[in-house]
Motif scaffolding. Structure first.
Motif, mmCIF file in Angstrom:
data_model
loop_
_atom_site.group_PDB
_atom_site.id
_atom_site.type_symbol
_atom_site.label_atom_id
_atom_site.label_comp_id
_atom_site.label_asym_id
_atom_site.label_seq_id
_atom_site.Cartn_x
_atom_site.Cartn_y
_atom_site.Cartn_z
ATOM 1 N N ARG B 307 41.106 42.516 51.983
ATOM 2 C CA ARG B 307 39.683 42.824 52.194
ATOM 3 C C ARG B 307 39.102 43.523 50.979
ATOM 4 N N GLN B 308 39.924 44.424 50.412
ATOM 5 C CA GLN B 308 39.450 45.169 49.231
ATOM 6 C C GLN B 308 39.227 44.225 48.051
ATOM 7 N N LEU B 309 40.163 43.272 47.893
ATOM 8 C CA LEU B 309 40.045 42.298 46.799
ATOM 9 C C LEU B 309 38.784 41.462 46.981
ATOM 10 N N VAL B 312 35.778 43.900 46.174
ATOM 11 C CA VAL B 312 35.696 44.287 44.758
ATOM 12 C C VAL B 312 35.315 43.079 43.895
ATOM 13 N N SER B 313 35.928 41.923 44.180
ATOM 14 C CA SER B 313 35.704 40.768 43.300
ATOM 15 C C SER B 313 34.387 40.058 43.602
ATOM 16 N N GLY B 314 33.936 40.142 44.845
ATOM 17 C CA GLY B 314 32.733 39.399 45.226
ATOM 18 C C GLY B 314 32.893 37.919 44.953
ATOM 19 N N PHE B 315 34.123 37.468 45.088
ATOM 20 C CA PHE B 315 34.489 36.118 44.662
ATOM 21 C C PHE B 315 34.017 35.068 45.640
#
Lengths: 103, 330
Positions: B307-309, B312-315
Motif C-alpha cells: 500500500r505504501q509503495l 508513494v509511487s502514485g504509479f
C-alpha cells in the motif's frame, strides 16, 4: 550379452555439413538412386552441388526419405501425397514442440 | 501362443469383402501410423494392424486362416494343427512388411518361412536370395538416442541395445540383439543425425559391414527450452530486482554464472548470454527471460508495504487506458 565399447570410433556429424553422397542415401534407405532422384524432383529433399556425382546431402534428408518410404509403404499414398503429409507433420511437430515449451 | 482374431483387430465382420477390409485397414493405418500418431502404443497397434491385413488381404491366406479360425477365440492358447496348411498352395507372398520380423509368433507359426511359403520377397528391399549372394555389404542400422541437454554441452556415452533380424545359414530370419557403447559428441542438436561407419549389420561372405545411423533426441528439460543451438531459460525475479538491478546466479547447463540484471528492466526482457548455448563451430546463445514474481500480501506488514509503495509511487500501470475507461463510465 557383452557390450561392445565403440566410444573410440570417429562419430560423423551429418548435419554440420552435407557429407552424404547419393550412394550413402541409397544404401542407408535400401532404395535405388532413381527413386531418390524422384524425391529430389518432387522437392522433398534438395542436395548441395550441381551434378549427380557432386551431390551431397544433410542428415535431415535421410530422415525425410525414410519417413516418405514408411508413409508410401504403409499408407499407400503417392509421392506428392507423402510430400504433403511430411510437410504437415513437420509443421505439426514444430507447433507441438512450441506448445510444450510454454507448458 | 495366443490365437489372434485378425477380424477383431481390423474391426470388420468375418464376411467382410476385400474392399471393406482394405478400407478398414487404410483408415486404422492412418490413425495409428507411428509417424503420425501421438498414442503411446501406436507402434504395437500399427504392427498388429499390418499383421492382420497381411493375412486378410490375401485371399489364399485368408481362406486358410478362416478354416483354422472358425472355432478359436482371441487370446485362447493356440497351437497350429500339424499340416494345417496342406491342400493350400500359397503362391509367393510370405512377408511383405519391412518389420516382418516383428510379426507375432502366431503369424510366424502359420505363415512363417518355416511353413513352406516360398519366395517371400521383401518389398523395396533386397530379396532373401539376393542377400545370401556372396560378398554383400551389411545393412545400415538406424536407431534413436535420447540425451539430456547437459550431454550436448559436455558430450556423453550411451549404451544402446539394437534389435535386428539376420539371415541364418538355412535362410531363416533370426532376431538378433547386440549392445553397443557409443560416444555422443558434444555440440549435437535436437534431431541431429550422426553416423558410425562400419557399425551396422556385418557383411556377408567378406563384404563390408553397414553403417550405424543415430538420431539424437533431447529429453524435455525442466528449465531450458532448446531451439537449434540456442537455449532459453525463464529467470524468476522480484519487482525490486527489476527496478533496482541485481546480480543473480543462474544455473546454466555448463555451470552456474552470475548474471547482472540491469536496473530498470521490464518484466519479459530477454537478456542474451552470447555463445553460452550449445557449443559447436558456431555456438548457440543462451537467452534469459526475466519473469516477474512477487510475494503474496498474506502478511499484514507485506500488505502495508504494497500500500505504501502504491501511495508513494502514485504509479499507474495502465496510463493509455485512461481515456477509454473514462468514456465507459459516462
Amino acid at each position: 550379452m557383452t557390450t561392445r565399447d565403440i566410444t573410440h570410433l570417429r562419430v560423423e556429424n551429418l548435419d554440420e555439413a552435407p557429407v552424404m553422397t547419393l550412394g550413402d542415401i541409397c544404401r542407408a534407405c535400401t532404395v535405388h538412386a532413381e527413386w531418390i532422384v524422384e524425391l529430389i524432383d518432387e522437392g522433398i529433399i534438395t542436395p548441395e552441388g550441381r551434378h549427380r556425382e557432386q551431390w551431397r546431402f544433410y542428415g535431415g534428408s535421410l530422415h525425410r526419405v525414410r519417413t516418405v518410404q514408411r508413409l508410401q509403404r504403409d499408407l499407400g499414398v503417392n509421392l506428392a501425397g507423402a510430400a504433403l503429409a511430411l510437410e504437415l507433420l513437420e509443421e505439426l511437430n514444430d507447433l507441438r514442440r512450441r506448445l510444450g515449451d510454454r507448458g | 501362443m495366443e490365437f489372434k482374431d485378425y477380424y477383431e483387430v481390423l474391426g470388420v465382420e468375418r464376411d467382410a469383402t476385400q474392399e471393406e477390409i482394405k478400407r478398414a485397414y487404410r483408415k486404422l493405418a492412418r490413425k495409428y501410423h507411428p509417424d503420425v500418431s501421438q498414442e503411446a502404443d501406436a507402434e504395437t497397434h500399427f504392427k498388429s494392424l499390418g499383421e492382420a491385413y497381411e493375412v486378410l488381404k490375401d485371399p489364399e491366406k485368408r481362406t486358410a486362416y478362416d478354416q483354422l479360425g472358425r472355432n478359436w477365440q482371441a487370446g485362447e492358447d493356440f497351437r497350429p494343427p500339424p499340416d494345417w496348411d496342406s491342400g493350400f498352395e500359397f503362391s509367393g507372398g510370405g512377408y511383405t512388411q519391412e518389420d516382418s520380423a516383428a510379426f507375432s509368433d502366431f503369424f510366424e507359426s502359420l505363415f512363417g518361412q518355416g511353413r513352406g511359403f516360398h519366395g517371400g520377397g521383401f518389398e523395396g528391399r533386397a530379396s532373401a536370395g539376393a542377400r545370401r549372394r556372396s560378398s554383400m555389404r551389411g545393412e545400415d542400422h538406424h536407431a534413436k538416442v535420447t540425451i539430456d541437454l547437459e550431454d550436448a554441452y559436455r558430450g556423453a556415452t550411451r549404451t544402446l541395445t539394437l534389435q535386428s533380424a539376420q539371415w541364418d545359414a538355412a535362410g531363416h530370419l533370426e532376431p538378433h540383439q547386440r549392445t553397443l557403447k557409443v560416444r555422443i559428441p558434444k555440440g549435437v542438436k535436437q534431431g541431429q543425425r550422426i553416423r558410425l561407419s562400419g557399425q551396422g549389420a556385418p557383411g556377408a561372405a567378406g563384404g563390408p559391414a553397414g553403417d550405424l545411423f543415430l538420431e539424437i533426441e533431447f529429453a524435455t528439460h525442466e528449465r531450458f527450452r532448446v531451439d537449434g543451438r540456442d537455449v532459453t531459460l525463464d529467470l524468476p525475479v522480484a519487482p525490486w530486482e527489476l527496478a533496482l538491478g541485481a546480480t543473480v546466479t543462474v544455473p546454466l547447463p555448463e555451470g552456474a554464472v552470475d548474471l547482472k540484471v540491469p536496473a530498470g528492466s521490464a518484466a519479459g526482457r530477454r537478456l542474451r548470454l552470447k555463445g553460452r548455448g550449445i557449443p559447436g563451430a558456431s555456438p548457440g546463445d543462451c537467452y534469459v527471460v526475466l519473469k516477474a514474481v512477487q510475494p503474496a500480501a498474506d502478511d499484514e506488514r507485506i500488505a502495508a508495504a504494497y500500500r505504501q509503495l502504491a501511495e508513494v509511487s502514485g504509479f499507474d500501470p495502465r496510463p493509455e487506458w485512461m481515456d477509454q475507461s473514462e468514456g465507459d463510465r459516462s
